[in-house]
Design a protein around this motif. Structure first.
Motif, PDB file in Angstrom:
ATOM      1  N   LEU A 155      29.790  98.497  57.165  1.00  0.00           N
ATOM      2  CA  LEU A 155      31.046  99.159  57.498  1.00  0.00           C
ATOM      3  C   LEU A 155      32.053  98.183  58.096  1.00  0.00           C
ATOM      4  CD1 LEU A 155      29.727 102.518  59.017  1.00  0.00           C
ATOM      5  CD2 LEU A 155      30.774 102.155  56.772  1.00  0.00           C
ATOM      6  N   MET A 156      31.568  97.263  58.915  1.00  0.00           N
ATOM      7  CA  MET A 156      32.462  96.260  59.493  1.00  0.00           C
ATOM      8  C   MET A 156      33.031  95.345  58.416  1.00  0.00           C
ATOM      9  SD  MET A 156      30.436  95.251  63.008  1.00  0.00           S
ATOM     10  CE  MET A 156      31.701  94.048  63.462  1.00  0.00           C
ATOM     11  N   ALA A 157      32.209  95.010  57.413  1.00  0.00           N
ATOM     12  CA  ALA A 157      32.686  94.168  56.313  1.00  0.00           C
ATOM     13  C   ALA A 157      33.739  94.903  55.489  1.00  0.00           C
ATOM     14  CB  ALA A 157      31.514  93.749  55.428  1.00  0.00           C
ATOM     15  N   VAL A 158      33.517  96.193  55.242  1.00  0.00           N
ATOM     16  CA  VAL A 158      34.499  96.986  54.496  1.00  0.00           C
ATOM     17  C   VAL A 158      35.809  97.075  55.274  1.00  0.00           C
ATOM     18  CG1 VAL A 158      35.016  99.276  53.587  1.00  0.00           C
ATOM     19  CG2 VAL A 158      32.748  98.288  53.244  1.00  0.00           C
ATOM     20  N   ALA A 159      35.705  97.335  56.580  1.00  0.00           N
ATOM     21  CA  ALA A 159      36.913  97.414  57.408  1.00  0.00           C
ATOM     22  C   ALA A 159      37.662  96.089  57.429  1.00  0.00           C
ATOM     23  CB  ALA A 159      36.540  97.836  58.829  1.00  0.00           C
ATOM     24  N   ALA A 160      36.922  94.989  57.494  1.00  0.00           N
ATOM     25  CA  ALA A 160      37.561  93.667  57.478  1.00  0.00           C
ATOM     26  C   ALA A 160      38.285  93.419  56.159  1.00  0.00           C
ATOM     27  CB  ALA A 160      36.523  92.577  57.725  1.00  0.00           C
ATOM     28  N   VAL A 197      41.593  95.215  55.949  1.00  0.00           N
ATOM     29  CA  VAL A 197      42.649  94.578  56.738  1.00  0.00           C
ATOM     30  C   VAL A 197      43.042  93.232  56.161  1.00  0.00           C
ATOM     31  CG1 VAL A 197      43.232  93.643  59.003  1.00  0.00           C
ATOM     32  CG2 VAL A 197      41.948  95.782  58.840  1.00  0.00           C
ATOM     33  N   VAL A 198      42.048  92.428  55.776  1.00  0.00           N
ATOM     34  CA  VAL A 198      42.307  91.037  55.400  1.00  0.00           C
ATOM     35  C   VAL A 198      42.921  90.924  54.007  1.00  0.00           C
ATOM     36  CG1 VAL A 198      41.218  88.805  54.914  1.00  0.00           C
ATOM     37  CG2 VAL A 198      40.538  90.124  56.926  1.00  0.00           C
ATOM     38  N   LEU A 199      42.455  91.700  53.052  1.00  0.00           N
ATOM     39  CA  LEU A 199      42.934  91.552  51.677  1.00  0.00           C
ATOM     40  C   LEU A 199      44.440  91.799  51.550  1.00  0.00           C
ATOM     41  CD1 LEU A 199      39.999  93.029  49.551  1.00  0.00           C
ATOM     42  CD2 LEU A 199      40.591  90.636  49.967  1.00  0.00           C
ATOM     43  N   PRO A 200      44.992  92.900  52.092  1.00  0.00           N
ATOM     44  CA  PRO A 200      46.458  93.048  52.022  1.00  0.00           C
ATOM     45  C   PRO A 200      47.196  91.935  52.747  1.00  0.00           C
ATOM     46  CG  PRO A 200      45.413  95.136  52.583  1.00  0.00           C
ATOM     47  CD  PRO A 200      44.359  94.085  52.680  1.00  0.00           C
ATOM     48  N   LEU A 201      46.605  91.445  53.846  1.00  0.00           N
ATOM     49  CA  LEU A 201      47.244  90.354  54.577  1.00  0.00           C
ATOM     50  C   LEU A 201      47.288  89.083  53.728  1.00  0.00           C
ATOM     51  CD1 LEU A 201      48.477  89.432  57.261  1.00  0.00           C
ATOM     52  CD2 LEU A 201      46.162  88.836  58.026  1.00  0.00           C
ATOM     53  N   LEU A 202      46.219  88.818  52.988  1.00  0.00           N
ATOM     54  CA  LEU A 202      46.209  87.649  52.106  1.00  0.00           C
ATOM     55  C   LEU A 202      47.241  87.789  50.995  1.00  0.00           C
ATOM     56  CD1 LEU A 202      42.389  86.879  51.702  1.00  0.00           C
ATOM     57  CD2 LEU A 202      44.089  85.594  53.005  1.00  0.00           C
ATOM     58  N   VAL A 203      47.373  88.994  50.451  1.00  0.00           N
ATOM     59  CA  VAL A 203      48.369  89.212  49.394  1.00  0.00           C
ATOM     60  C   VAL A 203      49.767  88.910  49.914  1.00  0.00           C
ATOM     61  CG1 VAL A 203      49.435  90.943  47.903  1.00  0.00           C
ATOM     62  CG2 VAL A 203      46.953  90.892  48.178  1.00  0.00           C
ATOM     63  N   VAL A 204      50.059  89.350  51.135  1.00  0.00           N
ATOM     64  CA  VAL A 204      51.383  89.128  51.713  1.00  0.00           C
ATOM     65  C   VAL A 204      51.611  87.653  51.988  1.00  0.00           C
ATOM     66  CG1 VAL A 204      52.839  89.582  53.719  1.00  0.00           C
ATOM     67  CG2 VAL A 204      51.544  91.448  52.679  1.00  0.00           C
TER      68      VAL A 204
END
Length: 273
Positions: A12-17, A20-27
């Motif tokens: 669950l922590m990996a999914v939550a990360a 959060v992280v994937l959209p931030l990387l796209v931006v």
């Protein structure tokens, strides 16, 4: 901890990360790409990084002046709110009997009123006072809007100061203002930092009041200026992403600089509450 919890918690922590992280990387990656490259591989690092998007956002998009306006409005509103809220919370905490709680309740009652419910009377009042389409008007309206939150947070901390300390200050001849300045303020410094960060984020990201109050280009704030990057039929996402990164940078910097006081304020509130 059973086996199921040991397996599901990291998952669950990996999914939550990832959320959060994937959209931030796209931006972040998108700020260094062209529009076709962004659509072709949104998650891939830029093949030919360019700073043209940042340059266009500041020069062509007018983010430079909007950044300055946001800094002026946010700094003025945060400072004014902290001064007024700390004084109000202090005198509420020092009032004898139920009077202090009554005044405190009136001040924090604004938390129960949605900002949208007061938009029309606020606009009429500020327009009659000549404070619309001005940075001073934005400072004042942000102060009024965030004041209940600041009084609520600071009031809780000020009520934890032992009464004996105030009595000792009175025996030394300290006036209420002197006790506030020399006794209360040093003790609630972590709470001021915590409250200041909350206020900074709220005022810096505010779009509602600039959208309602500001009409001229020279008084635009950053959230309002970012709206111009979105067209009716086409949005220049790399340019918009660059503007988002520029607008988010001060919030990150303020948190990094004040994170120790922020954590200390949260911890003190948790222990005392």
């Amino acid at each position: 901890m059973n086996r199921t919890a040991k397996v599901t918690r990291p998952l669950l922590m990996a999914v939550a990360a990832c959320v959060v992280v994937l959209p931030l990387l796209v931006v972040v990656f998108g700020t260094f790409k062209t529009l076709p490259e962004l659509f072709d591989a949104p998650l891939a690092p830029p093949s030919s990084p360019t700073l043209d998007n940042y340059r266009a956002a500041v020069e062509d998009g007018g983010l430079g002046s909007a950044f300055v306006n946001s800094a002026i409005v946010t700094a003025g509103a945060v400072l004014l709110t902290l001064v007024v809220a700390s004084l109000a919370a202090f005198f509420c905490a020092r009032m004898p009997g139920r009077a202090g709680w009554a005044v405190f309740g009136v001040l924090v009652a604004g938390l129960a009123v949605p900002a949208q419910a007061a938009i029309v009377p606020q606009y009429v009042l500020f327009d009659r006072l000549g404070l619309t389409d001005s940075l001073v008007g934005l400072v004042l309206v942000n102060t009024v809007t965030t004041l209940p939150t600041a009084v609520f947070i600071l009031g809780g901390f000020l009520r934890t100061i032992p009464e004996e300390l105030y009595e000792a200050a009175e025996l030394d001849g300290a006036s209420p203002l002197r006790a506030f300045r020399s006794l209360a303020l040093p003790l609630i410094r972590p709470a001021l930092a915590t409250t200041g960060i909350f206020l900074f984020v709220m005022d810096w990201n505010d779009l509602l009041y600039p959208l309602l109050f500001v009409r001229s280009q020279e008084n635009r704030t950053l959230p309002l200026a970012l709206l111009d990057f979105q067209g009716e039929f086409l949005t220049r996402y790399p340019l918009l992403f660059a503007g988002v990164v520029i607008a988010s940078a001060p919030v990150v910097v303020v948190y990094v600089l004040l994170q120790r006081q922020f954590v200390a304020g949260l911890t003190a509130g948790a222990v005392r509450g």
